[in-house]
Design an enzyme around this catalytic site. Structure first.
Site, PDB file in Angstrom:
ATOM      1  N   GLU A   1       0.851  -1.192   0.000  1.00 13.61           N
ATOM      2  CA  GLU A   1       0.000   0.000   0.000  1.00 13.61           C
ATOM      3  C   GLU A   1       0.885   1.239   0.000  1.00 13.61           C
ATOM      4  O   GLU A   1       1.158   1.810  -1.038  1.00 13.61           O
ATOM      5  CB  GLU A   1      -0.947  -0.014   1.205  1.00 13.61           C
TER       6      GLU A   1
ATOM      7  N   GLU B   1      -1.908   0.770  13.436  1.00 13.67           N
ATOM      8  CA  GLU B   1      -3.073   1.140  12.632  1.00 13.67           C
ATOM      9  C   GLU B   1      -4.370   0.832  13.377  1.00 13.67           C
ATOM     10  O   GLU B   1      -5.298   1.647  13.393  1.00 13.67           O
ATOM     11  CB  GLU B   1      -3.042   0.380  11.305  1.00 13.67           C
TER      12      GLU B   1
END
Length: 893
Positions: free
Chosen positions: A479, A751
């Site tokens: 990502e 996260e």
């Protein structure tokens, strides 16, 4: 933007700490000891800044004089009868490309003039496309993504009388230039990631010291990087890479005493050859065959690109550099089975971003692999969170003594590395190399609670790892994108911890280029998604980020440059909100990663997405009105201020009840409404604050907010007079909380609140990262409340110093290198007394508020000490602190 240069000392009465700092500047990188660096600028009229380190009590700058000296030793002077010292306009005729001048400054106050500062040198880079005579070139054959990274180069003759040599270079891909086998600089991943079909950046270098009389070789290895790597070609992203042909544009300019300039630019006479880098990708890693020559014969043809790829722009942001090396904290060697090599597991002690550097001695042809991961699970590297990213570097050894194994065209997010392929008797030495954009650190924090100090350290670590050319979300999996929502919530913290003016200024330029015609801001910048829609909290980065940069650095030009982008976003949301001024519907991400949302549906937060979207609509309009006012656009300021007032009224009517309840009744909706002053009625606002405190207590003071609520929830509690509850929320250790991760050994921000489960297993979800800075936005509250430091005007010209002790803390320290100089706040509790020491730099005025309510106004530069009684309940201190903040904010609005 600005760039610090060498320290300067003038006379004893007034001392300038740093001389001229140049807007839009980038220092050349020296590769030999003693080389002189050159500060290059990419604008014709760079603005100038300086700091005054010390002055007598009561002194203030009343004027300044700037001297500009040209190569012919002629000078120009400009005098100013004011106290401006931050981003002062260029005082002379605009620079032309290649102009090089020396600049110095002196200041005056009641004691007369200071001595002149030492001279600082600035050189204009190539300012026009017409300055380039080189052409974009690419290898004619053998340059597909499956071929080795190409080397492109040429030879040139140099006269012994050479005065200066400048290399201007860029690439479609990432480039490592060398002269005579030596790297031109310590920069990595040049020219960085932009939307290549609209903007390609270049860098300039002083390479005089690398050249010698006679024949020299200039060459460059080009890797895939963001241009042709997998990062932009996943099916959910662009669907294809930016291009399939790596290309080089370079121009070497030699200057001689007779005024002659010799230019060697890329053209069809250059030659190419395959390098030792057989494969390279940011996600998957690099494969290197060390048996191949380092400098092969360049004998294959190149060809010109038929189409110019994009506009060229000077790279003013700090380059990606090696920041530090980290020794292993633990190393485990697992003996090999008869038919296998040993496995070596290395723990570097903390999560970082970069690569592993090894020196090994092993037989020729030995195949070595280095795999990377952030965590271990059941004794093995946990690679599931990497998804499809291989994160593996591979080497084929030449068999020499102490061979260097190090990639240059990839990077990894990791704490652990697994090394395979080395024989049991192989000699090995290794370290981790930390990479990131070479930002200047500007803030430091610590307190008496070791866990909170570690939490702050984790925030810094995550920022360092993810501020790699662009502000990425994570550095390890497939990502690594510039998510707009992440930086939007984190920018107040980021811009305090480091000087990000040029870094985010460049990123904002890409944001404006990628913005859709209707004003929609992409979810990621540079844009990679095929389909885009307006996302509350993500698109608002177009307004929030420029405003915060203006507040931190006093740079009104960032508002001017971004104003069209800011208004395009707000006007688009205005069209979506309709006559009711309520932004409803759409595919919102909402309060992303609310810990109470289903693990497989992180957008299904408690907070009603319509409430969140309308709150963000108001917030951006409110900031846009303030931005227009700062720009002197009175009509726009009035129009957007009126719109903000009407949105607030619509929000209250639609979503806020008289008893203070807000639709969806969760921490985030109250946090947004209180932090941004969305409730006009003081009694209703007070009841909303009480309800937020009730919800926080009902959750056992754990966090029940996601990406959008978390950055403001503690601020909202403080504004509601419940700083004690904010402290309890910050210091709770139960899941979900900030210290839950710290107690499990986190060295970066996660996260998910439970990226690692309490039993040591990795979260079973498909989206789990151990290095995501968004939840680290809490450091902004820590700076302002524990550290007690907040700005009251742009560039911290005036500041508020108001530490609020709580949670049993006995001391706190906040140090901030503001544009005017260092501000330091030190406090401690001593025998029921609150003791405060304060350092204020010249040019800054502070308002000091002590816990007992005492206020000291107009505190000027110097060292100051204060003491007060601490016989007040924490909640009373919190009420005083919050009520004063709220009233000051409404007055400023």
């Amino acid at each position: 933007m600005k760039q610090d240069s060498a320290h300067v000392a003038v006379d004893a009465s007034v001392r300038i700490e740093e001389p001229i700092r140049f807007e839009q500047s980038s220092p050349s990188t020296s590769v030999r000891p003693g080389d002189t660096s050159v500060t290059f600028v990419g604008v014709a009229a760079p603005r100038l800044s300086w700091r005054i380190a010390s002055a007598p009590a009561g002194w203030r700058q009343l004027g300044s004089e700037i001297e500009v000296r040209y190569p012919d030793h002629s000078t120009r002077h400009a005098s100013f009868d004011n106290d401006s010292q931050i981003l002062v306009d260029w005082p002379c005729a605009p620079l032309a490309s290649r102009d090089r001048v020396d600049v110095r400054v002196r200041v005056t106050g009641r004691n007369g003039w200071s001595a002149w500062s030492p001279r600082a040198t600035v050189e204009a880079s190539l300012l026009q496309r017409s300055d380039w005579t080189g052409s974009w070139i690419t290898a004619a054959d053998g340059a597909t993504v499956d071929d080795p990274a190409p080397i492109i180069g040429t030879t040139l003759k140099v006269d012994a009388r050479l005065i200066t040599a400048r290399l201007h270079i860029t690439a479609l891909g990432i480039v490592v230039p060398e002269i005579n086998g030596e790297r031109v600089s310590g920069d990595h991943f040049t020219p960085g990631w932009t939307t290549y079909d609209r903007l390609v950046r270049f860098r300039s270098y002083d390479v005089t010291a690398l050249l010698h009389e006679g024949t020299n070789e200039l060459s460059a290895v080009i890797g895939n990087g963001w241009y042709r790597g997998r990062i932009a070609s996943l099916p959910i992203h662009r669907g294809s890479t930016y291009g399939d042909r790596l290309a080089l544009l370079a121009q070497l300019e030699l200057e001689y005493p007779d005024g002659r300039r010799v230019t060697i630019g890329t053209d069809e006479n250059w030659r190419t050859a395959p390098s030792r880098v057989l494969a390279n990708d940011f996600y998957d890693g690099q494969t290197t065959d060390l048996r191949m020559p380092v400098r092969p014969s360049l004998d294959a043809p190149v060809e010109r690109l038929s189409v110019e790829p994009a506009r060229l722009g000077f790279a003013a942001a700090p380059p990606v550099r090696e920041l530090e090396t980290v020794a292993p904290s633990a190393l485990i060697r697992r003996p090999a089975r008869p038919d296998q090599s040993d496995t070596i597991i290395v723990d570097f002690g903390r999560n970082l971003v970069g690569w592993v550097r090894l020196r090994v001695t092993a037989p020729v042809g030995t195949a070595v692999t280095v795999r990377h991961a952030e965590v271990m699970e059941l004794g093995e590297l946990s690679i599931r969170p990497l998804r499809s990213a291989e994160a593996t570097d591979r080497y084929l050894l030449a068999g020499g003594a102490s061979e260097l194994l190090e990639p240059g065209f990839t990077y990894h997010g990791f704490r652990y590395a697994e090394i395979n392929g080395l024989p049991s008797d192989a000699i090995i030495a290794l370290e981790a190399v930390s990479l990131g954009s070479a930002l200047t650190r500007t803030a430091w924090f610590s307190c008496s609670d070791a866990a909170l100090t570690q939490l702050h350290r984790n925030v810094v670590n995550s920022m360092v790892g993810n501020f790699l050319d662009i502000p990425t979300d994570c550095p390890q999996r497939d990502e690594r994108l510039g998510w707009t929502g992440d930086i939007q919530v984190f920018v107040p913290t980021a811009s305090t911890l480091f000087d990000v003016s040029a870094f985010l200024g460049g990123w904002l330029e890409t944001l404006a280029l990628d913005q859709l015609p209707d004003g929609t801001v992409p979810a990621t910048v540079p844009r990679v998604f095929l389909d885009e829609s307006a996302l509350a909290g993500w698109g608002d980065a177009a307004v929030v980020v420029p405003w915060v940069l203006y507040q931190r650095y006093g740079d009104v030009d960032v508002l001017r440059r971004q104003y069209a982008s800011m208004t395009a976003w707000v006007d688009h949301v205005r069209s979506l909100a309709g006559d009711e001024l309520l932004w409803r519907g759409g595919q919102q991400l909402g309060d992303w990663l609310d810990p109470l949302a289903p693990p497989n549906d992180p957008a299904a937060a408690q907070a009603d997405p319509d409430v969140v979207a309308t709150a963000y609509f108001y917030h951006s309009v409110d900031l846009l009105a303030s931005s227009a006012q700062a720009l002197g656009l009175a009509a726009d300021a009035e129009r957007y201020a009126t719109l903000a007032t009407n949105i607030r009224a619509a929000f209250s009517t639609a979503y806020v009840q008289d008893d203070g309840h807000i639709r969806s009744d969760c921490q985030t909706v109250y946090a947004l409404a209180l932090a941004w002053d969305l409730i006009d009625d003081p009694s209703v606002r007070s009841r909303s604050g009480e309800r937020l405190a009730e919800l926080v207590e009902s959750q056992g003071f754990t966090v029940a907010t996601g990406f959008l609520g978390t950055p403001v929830v503690l601020h909202a509690l403080t504004l509601a007079g419940r700083t004690d509850d904010a402290y309890r929320m910050l210091t709770t250790r139960a899941f979900p909380s900030w210290l839950y991760a710290v107690d499990l050994g986190a060295t970066t921000i996660w996260e998910r609140w439970d990226s690692l489960l309490a039993d040591g297993r990795v979260n079973p979800g498909t989206m789990t990262s151990f290095n995501h800075y968004a939840f680290g936005a809490v450091a902004n509250w820590m700076h302002r409340t524990i550290g007690g430091l907040g700005e009251l005007s742009p560039a911290s010209r005036t500041v508020r110093v108001a530490p609020v002790p709580g949670a049993g803390l006995t001391s706190g320290t906040m140090t901030y290198d503001s544009p005017y100089g260092r501000i330091r706040v030190d406090w401690e509790q001593v025998d029921h007394r609150f003791e405060l020491e304060l350092l204020v730099p010249v040019g800054v005025t502070a308002t000091v508020e002590l816990p007992d309510g005492t206020v000291h106004s107009h505190v000027e530069h110097g060292h100051h000490a204060y003491s007060s009684d601490t016989g007040f309940e924490t909640s009373a201190v919190g009420r005083h602190h919050g009520q004063r903040q709220s009233s000051e904010r409404r007055a400023r609005r």
